[in-house]
Design an enzyme around this catalytic site. Structure first.
Site, PDB file in Angstrom:
ATOM      1  N   GLY A  13       0.807  -1.207   0.000  1.00 20.04           N
ATOM      2  CA  GLY A  13       0.000   0.000   0.000  1.00 20.04           C
ATOM      3  C   GLY A  13       0.842   1.259   0.000  1.00 20.04           C
ATOM      4  N   ARG A  15       1.362   3.611  -2.015  1.00 16.53           N
ATOM      5  CA  ARG A  15       0.846   4.842  -2.621  1.00 16.53           C
ATOM      6  C   ARG A  15      -0.227   5.515  -1.768  1.00 16.53           C
ATOM      7  NH1 ARG A  15       0.041   3.624  -9.119  1.00 16.53           N
ATOM      8  NH2 ARG A  15       2.213   3.993  -9.730  1.00 16.53           N
ATOM      9  N   VAL A  18      -0.987   6.065   4.526  1.00 17.20           N
ATOM     10  CA  VAL A  18      -0.052   5.511   5.512  1.00 17.20           C
ATOM     11  C   VAL A  18       1.181   4.933   4.836  1.00 17.20           C
ATOM     12  CG1 VAL A  18       0.241   3.818   7.348  1.00 17.20           C
ATOM     13  CG2 VAL A  18      -1.923   5.045   7.134  1.00 17.20           C
ATOM     14  N   SER A 110      -6.842  -0.026  13.414  1.00 14.86           N
ATOM     15  CA  SER A 110      -7.598   1.229  13.466  1.00 14.86           C
ATOM     16  C   SER A 110      -8.216   1.369  14.848  1.00 14.86           C
ATOM     17  CB  SER A 110      -8.699   1.221  12.400  1.00 14.86           C
ATOM     18  OG  SER A 110      -9.629   2.262  12.618  1.00 14.86           O
ATOM     19  N   SER A 111      -8.436   2.604  15.253  1.00 21.05           N
ATOM     20  CA  SER A 111      -9.082   2.841  16.548  1.00 21.05           C
ATOM     21  C   SER A 111     -10.530   2.367  16.562  1.00 21.05           C
ATOM     22  CB  SER A 111      -9.025   4.330  16.901  1.00 21.05           C
ATOM     23  OG  SER A 111      -9.690   5.108  15.921  1.00 21.05           O
ATOM     24  N   CYS A 112     -11.125   2.128  15.380  1.00 15.91           N
ATOM     25  CA  CYS A 112     -12.528   1.706  15.343  1.00 15.91           C
ATOM     26  C   CYS A 112     -12.711   0.257  15.778  1.00 15.91           C
ATOM     27  CB  CYS A 112     -13.119   1.927  13.955  1.00 15.91           C
ATOM     28  SG  CYS A 112     -12.504   0.787  12.706  1.00 15.91           S
ATOM     29  N   TYR A 139     -15.672  -2.817   8.594  1.00 12.58           N
ATOM     30  CA  TYR A 139     -14.245  -2.508   8.551  1.00 12.58           C
ATOM     31  C   TYR A 139     -13.583  -2.925   9.861  1.00 12.58           C
ATOM     32  CZ  TYR A 139      -9.988   0.361   8.287  1.00 12.58           C
ATOM     33  OH  TYR A 139      -8.685   0.800   8.275  1.00 12.58           O
ATOM     34  N   LYS A 143     -10.474  -5.701  10.695  1.00 10.11           N
ATOM     35  CA  LYS A 143      -9.247  -5.350  11.410  1.00 10.11           C
ATOM     36  C   LYS A 143      -9.085  -6.183  12.688  1.00 10.11           C
ATOM     37  CE  LYS A 143      -7.480  -2.263   8.680  1.00 10.11           C
ATOM     38  NZ  LYS A 143      -6.183  -2.516   8.020  1.00 10.11           N
ATOM     39  N   ASN A 168      -7.345   8.696  14.229  1.00 10.29           N
ATOM     40  CA  ASN A 168      -7.683   9.260  12.921  1.00 10.29           C
ATOM     41  C   ASN A 168      -6.456   9.909  12.283  1.00 10.29           C
ATOM     42  OD1 ASN A 168     -10.764   8.965  12.988  1.00 10.29           O
ATOM     43  ND2 ASN A 168     -10.345  10.031  14.902  1.00 10.29           N
ATOM     44  N   HIS A 182     -12.532  10.825   4.995  1.00 12.00           N
ATOM     45  CA  HIS A 182     -12.787  11.020   6.416  1.00 12.00           C
ATOM     46  C   HIS A 182     -13.055  12.498   6.683  1.00 12.00           C
ATOM     47  CE1 HIS A 182     -10.647   7.085   6.590  1.00 12.00           C
ATOM     48  NE2 HIS A 182     -11.506   6.865   7.558  1.00 12.00           N
ATOM     49  N   TRP A 205     -21.317  17.850   8.647  1.00  7.20           N
ATOM     50  CA  TRP A 205     -22.184  16.742   9.052  1.00  7.20           C
ATOM     51  C   TRP A 205     -22.315  16.643  10.569  1.00  7.20           C
ATOM     52  CZ3 TRP A 205     -22.207  11.429   6.230  1.00  7.20           C
ATOM     53  CH2 TRP A 205     -22.602  11.622   4.896  1.00  7.20           C
ATOM     54  N   ARG A 212     -12.886  13.972  18.495  1.00  8.70           N
ATOM     55  CA  ARG A 212     -12.010  13.134  17.694  1.00  8.70           C
ATOM     56  C   ARG A 212     -10.553  13.543  17.922  1.00  8.70           C
ATOM     57  NH1 ARG A 212     -15.922  10.689  17.507  1.00  8.70           N
ATOM     58  NH2 ARG A 212     -17.057   9.805  15.727  1.00  8.70           N
ATOM     59  N   ASP A 272     -23.496  11.212  13.611  1.00  4.57           N
ATOM     60  CA  ASP A 272     -22.311  11.672  14.337  1.00  4.57           C
ATOM     61  C   ASP A 272     -21.239  10.590  14.439  1.00  4.57           C
ATOM     62  OD1 ASP A 272     -22.662  14.339  14.991  1.00  4.57           O
ATOM     63  OD2 ASP A 272     -23.780  13.901  16.820  1.00  4.57           O
TER      64      ASP A 272
END
Length: 313
Positions: A13, A15, A18, A110-112, A139, A143, A168, A182, A205, A212, A272
């Site tokens: 990845g 390109r 990250v 990811s933090s999610c 997603y 992960k 993020n 994002h 939005w 965040r 949100d």
């Protein structure tokens, strides 16, 4: 014991947001034997192609930064693609690295992956302790599977696979497509276009109340190379700045950097997402690493990149 600068290092990845930052950091650190492949050269969804690549190249160190990513709208629009593609890519790359004896592997999570209603700040031990945020659940599940795959390979096969959970991220090579981006890159584009049009308002939005945390991507890359160079070869590590802002505060900072003088209008019909996601970064701090780039500086760097890429296109 230092890592030889001619060690063969594969960045999957390279390109993307990250991956390109990891390549920049490795090159600035004097590493001279980097292996990269474009999607056209190597389809990471194709197991046979990935196996052949690892058999022939045999990279010693691997950074898995390839992933299908996006914000709330993208996650809601393409949930099947988010879980399928991310599972396939990480399974193929991780299993091939294991088979071919990679010395060290960095999996980018990811933090999610943490529960929606986590105590704040979020510690690594809160992993799998509650329900996920629905807007990015596919997603997150992919992960989570990657983290568990790292763990079981380490336990059963003696691999050295480490998982990194960034907050993020933003910075050069970000996505500015409003359908996929994002919140921060979306705000940069929206504020820039509103300024050019001479608008009096910037529509954002949600309610503007969620908190965040934002980490400049070059700091994220620095954390990954820090773990590699310090031989941290197992476990899960949060990477962030340890501070957060509301979406309203973020929008105000973006407007200030870009020079848009209008008012913020919140579209409460839009979701949100998670109320707050602040990472506990004490584990990384205990190793001796912390982020260096302020939010204001990082947004300025990102806006410069956005302008350059807009000009080039």
């Amino acid at each position: 014991m230092t890592i030889p600068k001619d060690s063969k290092i594969y960045v999957a990845g390279h390109r993307g947001l990250v991956g390109s930052a990891i390549v920049r950091r490795l090159e600035s650190g004097g590493y001279t034997n980097l292996v990269v492949r474009t999607h056209q050269e190597l389809d990471l969804l194709d197991q046979a192609s990935v196996n052949h690549f690892f058999e022939s190249e045999k990279p010693e160190y691997v950074f898995l930064a390839a992933a299908m990513v996006g914000g709330i709208q993208a996650n809601n629009t393409y949930p099947a693609e988010f879980i399928y593609e991310n599972l396939m890519v990480q399974n193929n790359v991780m299993h091939a690295a294991h088979k071919e004896g990679a010395k060290w592997f960095c999996f980018l999570g990811s933090s999610c992956i943490y529960p929606r209603d986590c105590p704040q700040p979020i510690k690594e031990e809160y992993f799998l302790s509650g329900p996920l945020e629905k807007t990015n659940e596919p997603y997150a599940i992919a992960k989570i599977a990657g983290i568990e795959l790292c763990n079981v390979y380490n336990q059963g096969a003696g691999t050295r696979f480490v998982s990194v959970m960034p907050t993020n991220l933003y910075g050069p090579n970000d996505h500015y497509d409003l359908a996929k981006s994002h919140v921060l890159p979306a705000l940069i584009r929206k504020a820039h276009e509103a300024k050019l049009r001479g608008d009096s308002e910037l529509v954002v939005w949600g309610s503007g109340k969620p908190y965040r945390e934002f980490l400049y991507v070059d700091d994220m890359a620095d954390a990954c190379i820090f773990l590699m160079e310090n031989r941290i070869d197992e476990g899960m590590y949060n990477v962030g700045v340890g501070e957060d802002v509301t979406i309203r505060e973020l929008a105000e900072t973006v407007m200030d950097v870009i020079g848009f003088q209008g008012q913020i209008v919140f579209d409460a019909s839009k979701p949100d997402g998670t109320p707050r996601k602040l990472m506990d970064v004490s584990r990384m701090a205990g190793l001796g690493w912390k982020a260096k780039t302020s939010l204001n500086d990082g947004i300025a760097f990102s806006y410069r990149d956005f302008l350059q890429r807009s000009h080039d296109s």
